[in-house]
Motif scaffolding. Structure first.
Motif, short mmCIF file in Angstrom:
data_model
loop_
_atom_site.label_atom_id
_atom_site.label_comp_id
_atom_site.label_asym_id
_atom_site.label_seq_id
_atom_site.Cartn_x
_atom_site.Cartn_y
_atom_site.Cartn_z
N GLN A 192 -0.60 -1.53 -11.04
CA GLN A 192 -1.73 -1.36 -10.12
C GLN A 192 -1.36 -0.40 -8.99
N GLN A 243 -3.15 3.11 -8.32
CA GLN A 243 -3.94 3.04 -7.09
C GLN A 243 -3.02 3.19 -5.89
N SER A 287 -3.33 4.35 -3.07
CA SER A 287 -3.92 4.16 -1.74
C SER A 287 -4.10 2.68 -1.40
N MET A 288 -3.61 1.80 -2.24
CA MET A 288 -3.74 0.36 -2.01
C MET A 288 -3.10 -0.02 -0.68
#
Length: 170
Positions: free
Chosen positions: A83, A87, A89-90
């Motif tokens: 993840q 992603q 920018s999490m």
């Protein structure tokens, strides 16, 4: 037999002796002549093994029950990393946290320190006495519950390696 003030079960000695003998037998292709060197080597391996890693009491059925927890945490840890990779920018709040270990030194503690690294977003970084420093990716997450569950599970597998007041203070 006593080593380092600890009573060593004779069945543990016999089991290791058999294990090292089988290893020697396999390495020497079963040659009877090799036992001239093999017997002293097996005895040395036995003494070093028991000195460096004294036998511990395991509750085998609890170890079997721990395996699904281990695999589930591994899967969650892998999913978390995937993840993060897809992603980037999490939102994260990485932090170094200190965790008081209730497992005594030895195999149980080594297992705890190593297994922490498969928990989602955690990595063991340093140990100082009974305090383990852990790097967490998300300090707002529920990492503490996972650490406590892991330690409880290992305490059930290694019952003789737990402080008397295991987790009463938490």
């Amino acid at each position: 037999m006593r080593i380092k003030g600890q009573q060593i079960n004779s069945s543990a000695i016999v089991a290791r002796l058999l294990l090292f003998s089988i290893i020697w037998w396999a390495l020497s292709d079963g040659s009877a002549a090799s036992w001239l060197i093999g017997a002293p080597a097996v005895l040395c391996a036995l003494v070093v093994s028991i000195t460096l890693l004294p036998p511990v009491r395991l509750v085998w059925w609890r170890l079997a029950a721990f395996i699904p927890f281990f695999f589930w945490q591994s899967l969650k840890g892998g999913a978390k990393v995937a993840q993060l990779a897809f992603q980037p920018s999490m939102p994260l709040s990485p932090k170094l946290v200190e965790y008081h270990l209730h497992l005594s030194s030895g195999l149980a503690r080594v297992a705890m320190i190593n297994i922490i690294s498969i928990l989602p977003g955690t990595l063991s970084t340093k140990i100082n006495g009974d305090t383990l420093t852990i790097h967490v990716l998300d300090s707002q997450g529920d990492f503490l519950v996972a650490l406590q569950d892991l330690e409880r599970g290992l305490a059930q597998i290694f019952p003789n390696s737990v402080e008397p007041a295991l987790m009463e203070d938490e």
